[in-house]
Design a protein around this motif. Structure first.
Motif, mmCIF file in Angstrom:
data_model
loop_
_atom_site.group_PDB
_atom_site.id
_atom_site.type_symbol
_atom_site.label_atom_id
_atom_site.label_comp_id
_atom_site.label_asym_id
_atom_site.label_seq_id
_atom_site.Cartn_x
_atom_site.Cartn_y
_atom_site.Cartn_z
ATOM 1 N N MET A 1 38.271 39.711 34.154
ATOM 2 C CA MET A 1 36.847 40.012 34.306
ATOM 3 C C MET A 1 36.046 39.483 33.118
ATOM 4 N N ARG A 2 36.546 39.713 31.919
ATOM 5 C CA ARG A 2 35.846 39.252 30.722
ATOM 6 C C ARG A 2 35.760 37.738 30.668
ATOM 7 N N ALA A 3 36.764 37.083 31.274
ATOM 8 C CA ALA A 3 36.762 35.618 31.304
ATOM 9 C C ALA A 3 35.917 35.068 32.447
ATOM 10 N N GLY A 4 35.329 35.966 33.236
ATOM 11 C CA GLY A 4 34.486 35.535 34.342
ATOM 12 C C GLY A 4 35.257 35.033 35.545
ATOM 13 N N LYS A 5 36.558 35.358 35.623
ATOM 14 C CA LYS A 5 37.382 34.864 36.729
ATOM 15 C C LYS A 5 37.319 35.757 37.960
ATOM 16 N N VAL A 6 36.985 37.026 37.763
ATOM 17 C CA VAL A 6 36.776 37.954 38.884
ATOM 18 C C VAL A 6 35.554 38.804 38.558
#
Length: 210
Positions: free
Chosen positions: A146-151
């Motif tokens: 989530m923090r990496a913007g993947k989900v």
């Protein structure tokens, strides 16, 4: 611990234990722990009560052996969630594996559900220990995605709970599912239909927004 476990078991002893555990799974999943008796398990196993008690001294010992085995199997799909994989692919695969377990292990699912509904008196240490540790570890992986913007950002633990609830429904409430779907939709393909729906629900819902 059952008496023969203190020394190396023979092939016959191993086979007898497996026979008892299979019979106990049938009895416990149908009647729950409280509603099951040693006599019922012995009858289901096709052996005398004294013979059964040679392998397991108490009903509690049989139940504990089943639960320990169940948790190893039940938690394996979550263990396989790979941090290095593509997040949406990993979550899709996790949903698939959980539905496969609902299809292939309905009695185990009912056994676990019965224990939880009774307040988990015999497995609370496992829930607070091994289960919690695994969920915390995988929740941290999902948080990283989530923090990496993947989900999309959401609560990772409640996401896991939701996947448990929606997939296990097809094991614990299978009679209801088949009754509502009817003969034309309630066949073996119902699990594939469920998989496609849940993949759409979760994967589309977790896909990052532009």
């Amino acid at each position: 611990m059952d008496a023969p476990a203190k020394k190396r078991r023979t092939r016959i002893q191993t086979e007898k234990r497996e026979l008892i555990l299979e019979a106990a799974l049938e009895v416990f999943s149908a009647h729950g722990f409280r509603g099951s008796t040693i006599d019922q398990i012995a009858e289901a196993a096709g052996m005398s009560k004294p013979n059964l008690l040679y392998y397991f001294r108490r009903k509690e010992d049989i139940h504990e052996a089943l639960i320990e085995r169940l948790l190893k199997t039940w938690l394996q799909p979550l263990r396989e969630l790979d941090e290095a994989g593509d997040p949406l692919t990993e979550l899709r695969s996790y949903i698939r594996r959980k539905l496969e377990m609902a299809r292939d292990y309905p009695r185990e699912s009912r056994l676990f559900a019965n224990e939880i509904l009774q307040g988990a008196p015999r497995i609370m240490p496992l829930l607070e220990g091994e289960l919690k540790t695994l969920v915390d570890k995988k929740a941290a992986i999902i948080t990283g995605w989530m923090r990496a913007g993947k989900v999309a950002t959401t609560d990772p633990r409640h996401l896991i709970f939701s996947i448990w609830a929606t997939t296990q429904h097809y094991a614990d409430f299978d009679v209801q599912v088949r009754a509502v779907l009817g003969s034309h939709l309630g066949g073996d393909s119902r699990f594939e239909d469920a998989a496609r729906f849940l993949e759409q629900l979760y994967v589309d819902g977790l896909r990052p927004k532009d």
